[in-house]
Design an enzyme around this catalytic site. Structure first.
Site, PDB file in Angstrom:
ATOM      1  N   TYR A 164       0.831  -1.213   0.000  1.00 28.15           N
ATOM      2  CA  TYR A 164       0.000   0.000   0.000  1.00 28.15           C
ATOM      3  C   TYR A 164       0.870   1.270   0.000  1.00 28.15           C
ATOM      4  O   TYR A 164       0.731   2.122  -0.885  1.00 28.15           O
ATOM      5  CB  TYR A 164      -0.942  -0.030   1.203  1.00 28.15           C
ATOM      6  CG  TYR A 164      -2.394   0.316   0.885  1.00 28.15           C
ATOM      7  CD1 TYR A 164      -2.736   1.012  -0.264  1.00 28.15           C
ATOM      8  CD2 TYR A 164      -3.420  -0.041   1.753  1.00 28.15           C
ATOM      9  CE1 TYR A 164      -4.060   1.327  -0.534  1.00 28.15           C
ATOM     10  CE2 TYR A 164      -4.747   0.269   1.488  1.00 28.15           C
ATOM     11  CZ  TYR A 164      -5.056   0.959   0.347  1.00 28.15           C
ATOM     12  OH  TYR A 164      -6.360   1.273   0.089  1.00 28.15           O
ATOM     13  N   GLU A 171       2.336   6.438  -7.071  1.00 24.84           N
ATOM     14  CA  GLU A 171       1.301   7.345  -7.585  1.00 24.84           C
ATOM     15  C   GLU A 171       1.691   8.809  -7.372  1.00 24.84           C
ATOM     16  O   GLU A 171       1.582   9.632  -8.289  1.00 24.84           O
ATOM     17  CB  GLU A 171      -0.029   7.062  -6.881  1.00 24.84           C
ATOM     18  CG  GLU A 171      -0.590   5.697  -7.257  1.00 24.84           C
ATOM     19  CD  GLU A 171      -1.841   5.330  -6.463  1.00 24.84           C
ATOM     20  OE1 GLU A 171      -2.555   6.222  -5.996  1.00 24.84           O
ATOM     21  OE2 GLU A 171      -2.089   4.119  -6.321  1.00 24.84           O
TER      22      GLU A 171
HETATM   23  C1  LIG Z   1     -11.508  11.815  -8.161  1.00 25.59           C
HETATM   24  C2  LIG Z   1     -10.110  11.924  -7.701  1.00 25.59           C
HETATM   25  C3  LIG Z   1      -9.941  11.354  -6.349  1.00 25.59           C
HETATM   26  C4  LIG Z   1      -8.548  11.526  -5.872  1.00 25.59           C
HETATM   27  C5  LIG Z   1      -8.438  11.155  -4.448  1.00 25.59           C
HETATM   28  C6  LIG Z   1      -7.031  10.990  -4.083  1.00 25.59           C
HETATM   29  C7  LIG Z   1      -6.864  10.511  -2.688  1.00 25.59           C
HETATM   30  C8  LIG Z   1      -6.566   9.067  -2.642  1.00 25.59           C
HETATM   31  C9  LIG Z   1      -5.953   8.662  -1.381  1.00 25.59           C
HETATM   32  C10 LIG Z   1      -5.854   7.176  -1.288  1.00 25.59           C
HETATM   33  C11 LIG Z   1      -4.831   6.612  -2.150  1.00 25.59           C
HETATM   34  C12 LIG Z   1      -4.947   5.140  -2.334  1.00 25.59           C
HETATM   35  C13 LIG Z   1      -3.962   4.733  -3.324  1.00 25.59           C
HETATM   36  C14 LIG Z   1      -4.023   3.288  -3.556  1.00 25.59           C
HETATM   37  C15 LIG Z   1      -2.949   2.643  -3.827  1.00 25.59           C
HETATM   38  C16 LIG Z   1      -2.989   1.214  -3.977  1.00 25.59           C
HETATM   39  O1  LIG Z   1      -3.950   0.522  -4.205  1.00 25.59           O
HETATM   40  S1  LIG Z   1      -1.512   0.531  -3.795  1.00 25.59           S
HETATM   41  C17 LIG Z   1      -1.801  -1.209  -3.825  1.00 25.59           C
HETATM   42  C18 LIG Z   1      -2.060  -1.751  -2.456  1.00 25.59           C
HETATM   43  N1  LIG Z   1      -3.450  -1.596  -2.136  1.00 25.59           N
HETATM   44  C19 LIG Z   1      -4.102  -2.392  -1.274  1.00 25.59           C
HETATM   45  O2  LIG Z   1      -3.555  -3.312  -0.717  1.00 25.59           O
HETATM   46  C20 LIG Z   1      -5.530  -2.087  -1.011  1.00 25.59           C
HETATM   47  C21 LIG Z   1      -6.363  -2.769  -1.957  1.00 25.59           C
HETATM   48  N2  LIG Z   1      -7.717  -2.333  -1.819  1.00 25.59           N
HETATM   49  C22 LIG Z   1      -8.609  -2.948  -1.052  1.00 25.59           C
HETATM   50  O3  LIG Z   1      -8.336  -3.907  -0.411  1.00 25.59           O
HETATM   51  C23 LIG Z   1     -10.018  -2.461  -1.107  1.00 25.59           C
HETATM   52  O4  LIG Z   1     -10.141  -1.642  -2.202  1.00 25.59           O
HETATM   53  C24 LIG Z   1     -10.500  -1.722   0.150  1.00 25.59           C
HETATM   54  C25 LIG Z   1     -11.837  -1.092  -0.152  1.00 25.59           C
HETATM   55  C26 LIG Z   1      -9.499  -0.671   0.582  1.00 25.59           C
HETATM   56  C27 LIG Z   1     -10.672  -2.699   1.324  1.00 25.59           C
HETATM   57  O5  LIG Z   1     -11.368  -3.764   1.014  1.00 25.59           O
HETATM   58  P1  LIG Z   1     -12.601  -4.344   1.887  1.00 25.59           P
HETATM   59  O6  LIG Z   1     -13.528  -4.925   0.898  1.00 25.59           O
HETATM   60  O7  LIG Z   1     -13.165  -3.391   2.855  1.00 25.59           O
HETATM   61  O8  LIG Z   1     -11.906  -5.420   2.784  1.00 25.59           O
HETATM   62  P2  LIG Z   1     -11.943  -6.950   2.653  1.00 25.59           P
HETATM   63  O9  LIG Z   1     -11.425  -7.476   3.932  1.00 25.59           O
HETATM   64  O10 LIG Z   1     -11.211  -7.366   1.439  1.00 25.59           O
HETATM   65  O11 LIG Z   1     -13.501  -7.319   2.446  1.00 25.59           O
HETATM   66  C28 LIG Z   1     -14.539  -7.001   3.406  1.00 25.59           C
HETATM   67  C29 LIG Z   1     -15.720  -7.945   3.173  1.00 25.59           C
HETATM   68  O12 LIG Z   1     -16.297  -7.744   1.885  1.00 25.59           O
HETATM   69  C30 LIG Z   1     -16.178  -8.947   1.119  1.00 25.59           C
HETATM   70  N3  LIG Z   1     -15.907  -8.565  -0.260  1.00 25.59           N
HETATM   71  C31 LIG Z   1     -15.405  -7.397  -0.670  1.00 25.59           C
HETATM   72  N4  LIG Z   1     -15.278  -7.387  -1.981  1.00 25.59           N
HETATM   73  C32 LIG Z   1     -15.695  -8.575  -2.431  1.00 25.59           C
HETATM   74  C33 LIG Z   1     -15.794  -9.184  -3.702  1.00 25.59           C
HETATM   75  N5  LIG Z   1     -15.407  -8.542  -4.823  1.00 25.59           N
HETATM   76  N6  LIG Z   1     -16.270 -10.432  -3.783  1.00 25.59           N
HETATM   77  C34 LIG Z   1     -16.657 -11.105  -2.684  1.00 25.59           C
HETATM   78  N7  LIG Z   1     -16.593 -10.586  -1.435  1.00 25.59           N
HETATM   79  C35 LIG Z   1     -16.122  -9.348  -1.316  1.00 25.59           C
HETATM   80  C36 LIG Z   1     -15.050  -9.699   1.766  1.00 25.59           C
HETATM   81  O13 LIG Z   1     -15.072 -11.058   1.533  1.00 25.59           O
HETATM   82  C37 LIG Z   1     -15.312  -9.384   3.224  1.00 25.59           C
HETATM   83  O14 LIG Z   1     -16.425 -10.124   3.681  1.00 25.59           O
HETATM   84  P3  LIG Z   1     -16.437 -10.800   5.107  1.00 25.59           P
HETATM   85  O15 LIG Z   1     -15.348 -11.835   5.072  1.00 25.59           O
HETATM   86  O16 LIG Z   1     -17.806 -11.386   5.231  1.00 25.59           O
HETATM   87  O17 LIG Z   1     -16.173  -9.703   6.122  1.00 25.59           O
END
Ligand SMILES: CCCCCCCCCCCCC/C=C/C(=O)SCCNC(=O)CCNC(=O)[C@H](O)C(C)(C)COP(=O)(O)OP(=O)(O)OC[C@H]1O[C@@H](n2cnc3c(N)ncnc32)[C@H](O)[C@@H]1OP(=O)(O)O
Length: 242
Positions: A164, A171
Site C-alpha cells: 500500500y 502514484e
Molecule cells: C476523483 C479523484 C480522487 C482523488 C483522491 C485521491 C486521494 C486518494 C488517497 C488514497 C490513495 C490510495 C492509493 C491506492 C494505492 C494502492 O492501491 S496501492 C496497492 C495496495 N493496495 C491495497 O492493498 C488495497 C487494496 N484495496 C482494497 O483492499 C479495497 O479496495 C479496500 C476497499 C481498501 C478494502 O477492502 P474491503 O472490501 O473493505 O476489505 P476486505 O477485507 O477485502 O472485504 C470485506 C468484506 O467484503 C467482502 N468482499 C469485498 N469485496 C468482495 C468481492 N469482490 N467479492 C466477494 N466478497 C467481497 C469480503 O469477503 C469481506 O467479507 P467478510 O469476510 O464477510 O467480512
C-alpha cells in the site's frame, strides 16, 4: 389466532426463500466477477513480464498494456455498486475512494499525459497494483467457493502492509512528474475570460489531489489493518455505518 400465526409463518418462509435466491444470485455474480478480475490482472502481469523480458527496458511498457489496464481498472467501478446494493459488506466510501483514485491515476494522469508514461514510478505502481489485485480477487474467489488456501489469506492481509505505501509512493511521484507538463500545456484547464465565466486550473487540482492523500490514505490503511486483525486474529470489530 391460529390462522394469523400460520400466515406469519408462510410469509417468513417466502421471505427466506427470496433472500436465498437473491444471495445465490449474488454469490454466482461475485464468483464470476472475481474470476474475471483475477484473470484480467494475471493477463496484465504476464504481459508486463513478457514485455520486460523481450525488450529489456520498461520504456514503452505502459503503452503496451494500456488498453487492458484501462478496461479492468475501470470495470472495478462495479465494486462501488456491490457495496451500495449491499451484496458485499464493505463501506461505499472506502471502496469509492480506492477505486476513484485508481481510475483518476489511469485516465487523467498516466493515459492523459504521454510524457510521463515511461517514468519508473509508473512501473512501480503498476507492479504493486497487479500484485495486490491478483491476491485480492483470488482471495475473494476462493473464499466464495469455501476453499481458501491459507497462503492466499495470509498474502491478502499481510502484503498490503508494504504494497500500500509503495503504491502511494509510485502514484505521488507520477503526479509530481506530471506537474511541469500540465503547467506548460494548460491541459484540462479553463482560463478566464470565457463564455461560462468559470476558471479551472488542473495544475492546482493535481496539487490538491496530492495533498488529499494525507488525510485519505491513513484511513484506507487503518481500515485494512482492522480487517487484518478481524480475519487473521479473529478480533470482533464494530464498524460505523456510512
Ligand atoms: C476523483 C479523484 C480522487 C482523488 C483522491 C485521491 C486521494 C486518494 C488517497 C488514497 C490513495 C490510495 C492509493 C491506492 C494505492 C494502492 O492501491 S496501492 C496497492 C495496495 N493496495 C491495497 O492493498 C488495497 C487494496 N484495496 C482494497 O483492499 C479495497 O479496495 C479496500 C476497499 C481498501 C478494502 O477492502 P474491503 O472490501 O473493505 O476489505 P476486505 O477485507 O477485502 O472485504 C470485506 C468484506 O467484503 C467482502 N468482499 C469485498 N469485496 C468482495 C468481492 N469482490 N467479492 C466477494 N466478497 C467481497 C469480503 O469477503 C469481506 O467479507 P467478510 O469476510 O464477510 O467480512
Amino acid at each position: 389466532m391460529a390462522s394469523s400465526e400460520e400466515d406469519g409463518a408462510v410469509e417468513e418462509k417466502e421471505n427466506n426463500n427470496k433472500k436465498k435466491t437473491k444471495s445465490a444470485l449474488a454469490t454466482a455474480w461475485l464468483t464470476f466477477y472475481n474470476i474475471a478480475m483475477t484473470a484480467g490482472w494475471l493477463v496484465l502481469a504476464i504481459a508486463m513480464m513478457r514485455f520486460y523480458i523481450q525488450k529489456g527496458t520498461h520504456k514503452g511498457l505502459y503503452r503496451s498494456i494500456a488498453r487492458t489496464l484501462k478496461f479492468f481498472q475501470t470495470f472495478a467501478l462495479v465494486e462501488v455498486g456491490h457495496c451500495a446494493i449491499g451484496i458485499v459488506r464493505t463501506s461505499v466510501i472506502v471502496t469509492g475512494v480506492q477505486v476513484c483514485s485508481r481510475i483518476f491515476m489511469v485516465w487523467f494522469i498516466t493515459n492523459g499525459i504521454r510524457q510521463i508514461q515511461n517514468e519508473e514510478s509508473v512501473i512501480l505502481f503498476l507492479v504493486v497494483w497487479t500484485m495486490t489485485e491478483i491476491t485480492r480477487y483470488s482471495y475473494y474467489t476462493f473464499n466464495l467457493l469455501n476453499h481458501l488456501p491459507y497462503f492466499i489469506k495470509w498474502a491478502r492481509y499481510n502484503l498490503f502492509i508494504i504494497l500500500y505505501p509503495l503504491g502511494v509512493v509510485g502514484e505521488l511521484l507520477t503526479i509530481y512528474a506530471a506537474l511541469p507538463f500540465v503547467r506548460r500545456s494548460g491541459m484540462y484547464s479553463m482560463r478566464l475570460p470565457n463564455k461560462y465565466n468559470v476558471s479551472f486550473d488542473y495544475y492546482y487540482c493535481l496539487i490538491i489531489v496530492m495533498l488529499s492523500y494525507i488525510p485519505l490514505f491513513p484511513q484506507l490503511y487503518f481500515h485494512m489493518l482492522r480487517q487484518r486483525r478481524k480475519v487473521l486474529h479473529g478480533e470482533v470489530i464494530v464498524e460505523k455505518d456510512d
